[in-house]
Scaffold this motif. Structure first.
Motif, mmCIF file in Angstrom:
data_model
loop_
_atom_site.group_PDB
_atom_site.id
_atom_site.type_symbol
_atom_site.label_atom_id
_atom_site.label_comp_id
_atom_site.label_asym_id
_atom_site.label_seq_id
_atom_site.Cartn_x
_atom_site.Cartn_y
_atom_site.Cartn_z
ATOM 1 N N SER A 128 -31.705 -2.455 21.257
ATOM 2 C CA SER A 128 -30.408 -2.979 21.331
ATOM 3 C C SER A 128 -30.590 -4.182 22.223
ATOM 4 O O SER A 128 -30.106 -5.564 22.020
ATOM 5 C CB SER A 128 -29.207 -2.169 21.866
ATOM 6 O OG SER A 128 -29.396 -2.035 23.238
ATOM 7 N N ILE A 129 -31.343 -4.165 23.404
ATOM 8 C CA ILE A 129 -31.829 -5.430 24.117
ATOM 9 C C ILE A 129 -32.655 -6.491 23.353
ATOM 10 O O ILE A 129 -32.057 -7.543 23.468
ATOM 11 C CB ILE A 129 -32.410 -4.913 25.551
ATOM 12 C CG1 ILE A 129 -31.448 -4.155 26.314
ATOM 13 C CG2 ILE A 129 -32.715 -6.201 26.162
ATOM 14 C CD1 ILE A 129 -32.208 -3.544 27.396
ATOM 15 N N ILE A 130 -33.470 -6.008 22.469
ATOM 16 C CA ILE A 130 -34.280 -7.104 21.665
ATOM 17 C C ILE A 130 -33.258 -7.735 20.836
ATOM 18 O O ILE A 130 -33.305 -8.630 20.723
ATOM 19 C CB ILE A 130 -35.317 -6.283 20.983
ATOM 20 C CG1 ILE A 130 -36.476 -5.676 21.693
ATOM 21 C CG2 ILE A 130 -36.103 -7.068 19.755
ATOM 22 C CD1 ILE A 130 -37.337 -4.764 21.236
ATOM 23 N N LEU A 131 -32.557 -6.843 20.008
ATOM 24 C CA LEU A 131 -31.706 -7.484 19.135
ATOM 25 C C LEU A 131 -30.548 -8.278 19.745
ATOM 26 O O LEU A 131 -30.081 -9.336 19.113
ATOM 27 C CB LEU A 131 -30.878 -6.082 18.196
ATOM 28 C CG LEU A 131 -29.949 -6.646 17.119
ATOM 29 C CD1 LEU A 131 -30.654 -7.476 16.288
ATOM 30 C CD2 LEU A 131 -29.181 -5.408 16.413
ATOM 31 N N GLN A 132 -30.126 -7.862 20.870
ATOM 32 C CA GLN A 132 -29.045 -8.743 21.706
ATOM 33 C C GLN A 132 -29.641 -10.126 22.067
ATOM 34 O O GLN A 132 -28.828 -11.000 21.930
ATOM 35 C CB GLN A 132 -28.353 -7.901 22.873
ATOM 36 C CG GLN A 132 -27.285 -8.809 23.340
ATOM 37 C CD GLN A 132 -26.162 -8.843 22.555
ATOM 38 O OE1 GLN A 132 -25.565 -7.813 22.049
ATOM 39 N NE2 GLN A 132 -25.524 -10.287 22.092
ATOM 40 N N SER A 133 -30.914 -10.053 22.451
ATOM 41 C CA SER A 133 -31.393 -11.105 22.777
ATOM 42 C C SER A 133 -31.758 -12.093 21.521
ATOM 43 O O SER A 133 -31.478 -13.339 21.622
ATOM 44 C CB SER A 133 -32.893 -10.891 23.289
ATOM 45 O OG SER A 133 -33.657 -12.235 23.502
ATOM 46 N N TRP A 134 -31.919 -11.415 20.412
ATOM 47 C CA TRP A 134 -32.062 -12.429 19.245
ATOM 48 C C TRP A 134 -30.781 -12.986 18.862
ATOM 49 O O TRP A 134 -30.850 -14.049 18.197
ATOM 50 C CB TRP A 134 -32.624 -11.556 18.133
ATOM 51 C CG TRP A 134 -33.196 -12.405 16.681
ATOM 52 C CD1 TRP A 134 -34.224 -13.108 16.525
ATOM 53 C CD2 TRP A 134 -32.203 -12.180 15.651
ATOM 54 N NE1 TRP A 134 -34.048 -13.691 15.150
ATOM 55 C CE2 TRP A 134 -32.776 -13.185 14.726
ATOM 56 C CE3 TRP A 134 -31.114 -11.456 15.500
ATOM 57 C CZ2 TRP A 134 -32.209 -13.470 13.523
ATOM 58 C CZ3 TRP A 134 -30.474 -11.945 14.172
ATOM 59 C CH2 TRP A 134 -30.880 -12.783 13.173
ATOM 60 N N LEU A 135 -29.828 -11.984 18.615
ATOM 61 C CA LEU A 135 -28.432 -12.399 18.176
ATOM 62 C C LEU A 135 -28.142 -13.739 19.021
ATOM 63 O O LEU A 135 -27.500 -14.561 18.575
ATOM 64 C CB LEU A 135 -27.551 -11.096 18.381
ATOM 65 C CG LEU A 135 -27.852 -10.173 17.420
ATOM 66 C CD1 LEU A 135 -26.550 -8.948 17.838
ATOM 67 C CD2 LEU A 135 -27.360 -10.541 15.987
ATOM 68 N N ASP A 136 -28.222 -13.446 20.614
ATOM 69 C CA ASP A 136 -27.832 -14.766 21.345
ATOM 70 C C ASP A 136 -28.521 -15.867 20.958
ATOM 71 O O ASP A 136 -28.194 -17.112 21.247
ATOM 72 C CB ASP A 136 -28.153 -14.391 22.900
ATOM 73 C CG ASP A 136 -27.144 -13.130 23.311
ATOM 74 O OD1 ASP A 136 -26.255 -12.937 22.809
ATOM 75 O OD2 ASP A 136 -27.501 -12.609 24.748
ATOM 76 N N THR A 137 -29.720 -16.010 20.244
ATOM 77 C CA THR A 137 -30.315 -17.072 19.912
ATOM 78 C C THR A 137 -29.719 -17.608 18.548
ATOM 79 O O THR A 137 -30.048 -18.721 18.379
ATOM 80 C CB THR A 137 -31.871 -17.092 19.759
ATOM 81 O OG1 THR A 137 -32.059 -16.299 18.933
ATOM 82 C CG2 THR A 137 -32.333 -16.431 21.069
ATOM 83 N N GLN A 138 -28.983 -17.009 18.014
ATOM 84 C CA GLN A 138 -28.442 -17.196 16.605
ATOM 85 C C GLN A 138 -27.117 -17.950 16.688
ATOM 86 O O GLN A 138 -26.628 -18.531 15.780
ATOM 87 C CB GLN A 138 -28.593 -15.878 15.820
ATOM 88 C CG GLN A 138 -29.672 -15.402 15.698
ATOM 89 C CD GLN A 138 -30.815 -16.265 14.979
ATOM 90 O OE1 GLN A 138 -30.693 -16.807 14.216
ATOM 91 N NE2 GLN A 138 -32.053 -16.413 15.878
ATOM 92 N N VAL A 139 -26.295 -17.479 17.741
ATOM 93 C CA VAL A 139 -24.878 -18.092 17.745
ATOM 94 C C VAL A 139 -24.870 -19.578 18.407
ATOM 95 O O VAL A 139 -25.622 -19.827 19.445
ATOM 96 C CB VAL A 139 -24.126 -17.057 18.752
ATOM 97 C CG1 VAL A 139 -22.625 -17.420 18.718
ATOM 98 C CG2 VAL A 139 -24.221 -15.536 18.252
ATOM 99 N N PRO A 140 -24.347 -20.541 17.796
ATOM 100 C CA PRO A 140 -24.145 -21.787 18.229
ATOM 101 C C PRO A 140 -23.673 -21.914 19.525
ATOM 102 O O PRO A 140 -22.446 -21.439 19.611
ATOM 103 C CB PRO A 140 -23.708 -22.424 17.033
ATOM 104 C CG PRO A 140 -23.044 -21.446 16.095
ATOM 105 C CD PRO A 140 -23.398 -20.205 16.467
#
Length: 140
Positions: A128-140
């Motif tokens: 979930s930390i990996i995914l959250q980190s990736w999600l944070d890079t996707q949101v403008p």
């Protein structure tokens, strides 16, 4: 309804799995897959989770060295990411996972869980930390 993304933490004995919300903003621990003797069976399990949760992509943690280079662990993960790409019908993306297990361990320790309970959850929390980190890079 928006797209969901699956996050994966590839461990030697266990595979941690997390899922995003449909808005692609929040990652939540989902499950831990105990590795079997068959990588194909493990990938089929992941494919089943992709289908069940209607995920449109899978983000896999890439354990880069502290200097950002690819050591033996990163090369093993890259090889497995290529295998997953062949086994899944959705894009499989690599994301830097440096420090995620340390962060997950610290968070679980602070939650008051004992060692055995932490070990059962560490992989999906790391996912979930990996995914959250990736999600944070996707949101403008």
């Amino acid at each position: 309804m928006g797209a969901r993304t699956l996050g994966i933490d590839l461990g030697e004995r266990r595979i941690g799995v997390a899922i995003s919300d449909t808005g692609g903003r929040v990652a939540t621990p989902l499950t831990v897959i105990q590795r079997s003797s068959s990588p194909t069976r493990d990938y089929q399990h992941i494919a089943g989770l992709v289908t069940e949760h209607e995920a449109t992509a899978v983000v896999v943690g890439l354990p880069l060295s502290l200097d950002g280079g690819s050591g033996p662990a990163a090369r093993r993960a890259e090889h497995e990411i290529h295998q997953l790409q062949a086994a899944l019908a959705v894009p499989v993306l690599a994301h830097d996972e440096r420090f995620t297990t340390v962060i997950a361990e610290r968070a679980l320790a602070e939650s008051g869980l004992n060692g055995r309970a932490r070990r059962r959850r560490i992989d999906m929390v790391a996912a979930s930390i990996i995914l959250q980190s990736w999600l944070d890079t996707q949101v403008p």
